[in-house]
Design a protein around this motif. Structure first.
Motif, PDB file in Angstrom:
ATOM      1  N   ALA A 177       0.829  -1.210   0.000  1.00  0.00           N
ATOM      2  CA  ALA A 177       0.000   0.000   0.000  1.00  0.00           C
ATOM      3  C   ALA A 177       0.864   1.260   0.000  1.00  0.00           C
ATOM      4  CB  ALA A 177      -0.941  -0.004   1.205  1.00  0.00           C
ATOM      5  N   VAL A 178       1.929   1.248   0.798  1.00  0.00           N
ATOM      6  CA  VAL A 178       2.841   2.400   0.827  1.00  0.00           C
ATOM      7  C   VAL A 178       3.523   2.566  -0.532  1.00  0.00           C
ATOM      8  CG1 VAL A 178       4.943   3.308   1.856  1.00  0.00           C
ATOM      9  CG2 VAL A 178       3.206   2.239   3.308  1.00  0.00           C
ATOM     10  N   ASN A 180       2.379   1.627  -3.399  1.00  0.00           N
ATOM     11  CA  ASN A 180       1.376   2.086  -4.354  1.00  0.00           C
ATOM     12  C   ASN A 180       1.125   3.588  -4.223  1.00  0.00           C
ATOM     13  OD1 ASN A 180      -0.966   1.306  -6.275  1.00  0.00           O
ATOM     14  ND2 ASN A 180      -1.972   2.489  -4.666  1.00  0.00           N
ATOM     15  N   ALA A 181       1.065   4.072  -2.987  1.00  0.00           N
ATOM     16  CA  ALA A 181       0.800   5.500  -2.774  1.00  0.00           C
ATOM     17  C   ALA A 181       1.948   6.355  -3.296  1.00  0.00           C
ATOM     18  CB  ALA A 181       0.569   5.765  -1.290  1.00  0.00           C
ATOM     19  N   VAL A 182       3.173   5.951  -2.993  1.00  0.00           N
ATOM     20  CA  VAL A 182       4.334   6.738  -3.406  1.00  0.00           C
ATOM     21  C   VAL A 182       4.479   6.731  -4.928  1.00  0.00           C
ATOM     22  CG1 VAL A 182       6.847   6.907  -3.286  1.00  0.00           C
ATOM     23  CG2 VAL A 182       5.534   6.394  -1.216  1.00  0.00           C
ATOM     24  N   LEU A 183       4.431   5.535  -5.520  1.00  0.00           N
ATOM     25  CA  LEU A 183       4.583   5.442  -6.968  1.00  0.00           C
ATOM     26  C   LEU A 183       3.400   6.068  -7.697  1.00  0.00           C
ATOM     27  CD1 LEU A 183       6.011   1.824  -7.413  1.00  0.00           C
ATOM     28  CD2 LEU A 183       7.258   3.996  -7.432  1.00  0.00           C
ATOM     29  N   GLY A 184       2.202   5.905  -7.129  1.00  0.00           N
ATOM     30  CA  GLY A 184       1.028   6.506  -7.752  1.00  0.00           C
ATOM     31  C   GLY A 184       1.134   8.016  -7.812  1.00  0.00           C
ATOM     32  N   TYR A 185       1.547   8.627  -6.724  1.00  0.00           N
ATOM     33  CA  TYR A 185       1.706  10.085  -6.704  1.00  0.00           C
ATOM     34  C   TYR A 185       2.755  10.524  -7.727  1.00  0.00           C
ATOM     35  CZ  TYR A 185       2.665  14.766  -4.897  1.00  0.00           C
ATOM     36  OH  TYR A 185       2.850  16.123  -4.782  1.00  0.00           O
ATOM     37  N   ALA A 186       3.838   9.724  -7.821  1.00  0.00           N
ATOM     38  CA  ALA A 186       4.919  10.093  -8.734  1.00  0.00           C
ATOM     39  C   ALA A 186       4.479   9.999 -10.190  1.00  0.00           C
ATOM     40  CB  ALA A 186       6.127   9.193  -8.491  1.00  0.00           C
ATOM     41  N   PHE A 187       3.799   8.915 -10.549  1.00  0.00           N
ATOM     42  CA  PHE A 187       3.519   8.675 -11.968  1.00  0.00           C
ATOM     43  C   PHE A 187       2.203   9.280 -12.441  1.00  0.00           C
ATOM     44  CE2 PHE A 187       6.774   5.454 -11.318  1.00  0.00           C
ATOM     45  CZ  PHE A 187       7.504   5.573 -12.493  1.00  0.00           C
ATOM     46  N   VAL A 205       1.382   1.321 -12.008  1.00  0.00           N
ATOM     47  CA  VAL A 205       1.665   1.137 -10.582  1.00  0.00           C
ATOM     48  C   VAL A 205       0.882  -0.054 -10.030  1.00  0.00           C
ATOM     49  CG1 VAL A 205       1.407   2.189  -8.303  1.00  0.00           C
ATOM     50  CG2 VAL A 205       2.317   3.536 -10.204  1.00  0.00           C
ATOM     51  N   ALA A 206      -0.375  -0.202 -10.434  1.00  0.00           N
ATOM     52  CA  ALA A 206      -1.181  -1.338  -9.970  1.00  0.00           C
ATOM     53  C   ALA A 206      -0.554  -2.658 -10.399  1.00  0.00           C
ATOM     54  CB  ALA A 206      -2.604  -1.219 -10.514  1.00  0.00           C
ATOM     55  N   LEU A 207      -0.089  -2.723 -11.628  1.00  0.00           N
ATOM     56  CA  LEU A 207       0.554  -3.945 -12.126  1.00  0.00           C
ATOM     57  C   LEU A 207       1.835  -4.234 -11.351  1.00  0.00           C
ATOM     58  CD1 LEU A 207       0.873  -6.254 -14.152  1.00  0.00           C
ATOM     59  CD2 LEU A 207       1.878  -4.608 -15.761  1.00  0.00           C
ATOM     60  N   THR A 208       2.632  -3.212 -11.107  1.00  0.00           N
ATOM     61  CA  THR A 208       3.902  -3.387 -10.399  1.00  0.00           C
ATOM     62  C   THR A 208       3.688  -3.844  -8.967  1.00  0.00           C
ATOM     63  OG1 THR A 208       4.927  -1.669 -11.760  1.00  0.00           O
ATOM     64  CG2 THR A 208       6.014  -2.211  -9.674  1.00  0.00           C
ATOM     65  N   THR A 209       2.773  -3.207  -8.250  1.00  0.00           N
ATOM     66  CA  THR A 209       2.575  -3.540  -6.840  1.00  0.00           C
ATOM     67  C   THR A 209       1.954  -4.924  -6.655  1.00  0.00           C
ATOM     68  OG1 THR A 209       0.486  -2.307  -6.870  1.00  0.00           O
ATOM     69  CG2 THR A 209       2.437  -1.148  -6.081  1.00  0.00           C
TER      70      THR A 209
END
Length: 461
Positions: A177-178, A180-187, A205-209
């Motif tokens: 979850a952390v 996802n939040a960090v990468l989601g904000y970035a991308f 990001v969903a695929l990666t996490t």
């Protein structure tokens, strides 16, 4: 037959059942909430990015979960089978049903993935607003690949939960979850030197996490539970075990499809009203889903404990544990309903950018929908708890029929009638949701208690 390690023994009395249930359920509840946070993060970020993109991700997620949840029935079926086999001391059976569960979910994923990846034209043909369907199609063209790791995670969650290794589920999901939040904000927004990718960024990001989560749980299972030799001869078929998982799993998938199809169908119908009502629907449903995570965790825990009772032949312990779980679920439902009724705007405002011109309309619609969510809290908790109890005693076929009756024969027609025949629009659609959950809770609980009055030896072949 390889002997399995001894699991925790049943605790006597009502307080013993409560302690045992909470000890198993709390990490599951926490991991469910963390899992919810992964999707909720996407909803919050997209809500702050663009309301139309938010509607698109709501539509895409609804469509994805219809397909994902159907295949996850095979993964969920592993939980009661492993719990009962482990209680009986049969480590070989634990490995066999888990391996055949993996075969089934991978076969399902191979069939379904093309539908997800190329879903854009299909979504556009369902009467959605063109811009919303376009966003949803772009998201699934990338995120559709994640059905493979997502189903593997579901299988490993069942395996580890049944063996009472639930803490790892909590901590691994928090970590994801952390991430996802960090990468989601970035991308999504293009921060810290990364490109601004909007809804496509959320998909990557969903695929990666999900991939990271699957690898983490698999590594833990192999490392911490070597006695089950989980990866041993993965290619070897075991047709008897495959049949057991399939016969138990396909009705679970059908039941989950009926339930998720109800909510996905409601999203489709609200989408006919407009992008703003659909965004409000998505936000209100996110909040209702958060409270549902506690009931789901209790349901998963009672599946394991009921499966263990089945392995011991402990009818009285099973009934006492069921009553304790029902009281816990009802108490939390009342608390959640009070929060929804007292602070609706505060909760809803977390999901929408204050500067977005559509914010006032989203909040206005969302307040009414949250009031209806407060009404169905206790029934939503009761129906998922009944499902968990029935899975524990390996009864899935009739519950699937009862769920389909409640959700598709009664719920969806009621939602359409109240929403469009009687002109209630999104509020009418939600009235249909309330009616369907009342029916499901009543029918499924009646089914469990009818079976619980019989000897357990007659339920487990």
């Amino acid at each position: 037959m390889t002997q399995a390690p001894t699991l925790s023994q049943p605790l006597a009395g009502w307080s013993g059942h409560a302690r045992g249930l909470l000890g198993l359920a709390l990490p599951l509840i926490g991991s469910n909430i963390a899992g919810f946070a992964i999707h909720a993060t996407d909803v919050v970020l997209m809500g702050w990015y663009d309301v139309t993109a938010l509607a698109g991700i709501v539509l895409a997620s609804s469509f994805y979960f219809i397909l994902f949840i159907t295949g996850s029935g095979f993964a969920v079926a592993v939980m009661p089978l492993v719990a009962t086999a482990a209680q009986e001391g049969d480590a070989t059976e634990v490995r066999r049903v888990t391996r055949m569960g993996l075969w089934l979910i991978l076969g399902f994923a191979a069939l379904i993935m093309p539908i997800l990846i190329f879903s854009g034209p299909l979504l556009a043909s369902m009467g959605q607003k063109p811009e919303v369907a376009d966003y949803a199609g772009r998201y699934l063209h990338i995120a559709g690949w994640m059905i493979v790791p997502a189903l593997v995670i579901s299988l490993l969650r069942s395996f580890l939960s049944a063996l009472e290794h639930t803490a790892v589920l909590l901590w691994s999901t928090i970590g994801i979850a952390v991430m996802n939040a960090v990468l989601g904000y970035a991308f999504i927004f293009g921060r810290w030197g990364f490109p601004e990718m909007g809804i496509e960024g959320a998909a990557w990001v969903a695929l990666t996490t999900n991939s990271a989560g699957a690898l983490a749980l698999l590594g833990y299972a192999v490392w911490k539970l070597p006695e089950y030799r989980l990866l041993q001869r993965l290619w070897r078929p075991d047709w008897a075990a495959l049949d057991r998982v399939f016969r138990l799993g396909w009705p679970i998938g059908g039941q989950l499809l009926a339930e998720v199809g109800l909510f996905a169908g409601s999203a489709m119908m609200v989408g006919w009203v407009g992008a703003v009502p659909l965004a409000a629907h998505g936000v209100a449903l996110q909040l209702a889903s958060l409270t549902f995570m506690l009931h789901l965790g209790l349901s998963q825990a009672v599946t394991v404990r009921t499966g263990q009772a089945l392995g011991r032949g402990d009818s009285e312990g099973m009934r006492q544990g069921a009553l304790v779980a029902i009281l816990m679920s009802a108490g939390f439902a009342l608390l959640a309903s009070a929060v929804f009724l007292l602070w609706p705007e505060t909760l809803l405002s977390l999901f929408v950018d204050p500067s977005d011109p559509a914010r006032p309309q989203v909040l206005e619609v969302g307040v009414t929908l949250l009031a209806l969510a407060a009404v169905f809290q206790i029934f939503d908790g009761a129906q998922v708890l009944a499902i968990g109890l029935l899975r524990g005693i390996q009864d899935t076929a009739i519950p699937m029929v009862l769920a389909a009756l409640s959700y598709w024969v009664i719920g969806l027609p009621a939602a359409y009638a109240f929403g469009f025949v009687f002109g209630g629009e999104e509020i009418g659609v939600w009235l249909g949701l309330v009616i369907s959950l009342v029916c499901a809770a009543s029918l499924l609980m009646a089914r469990f208690w009818r079976l619980a009055s019989r000897p357990l030896t007659g339920l487990h072949a």
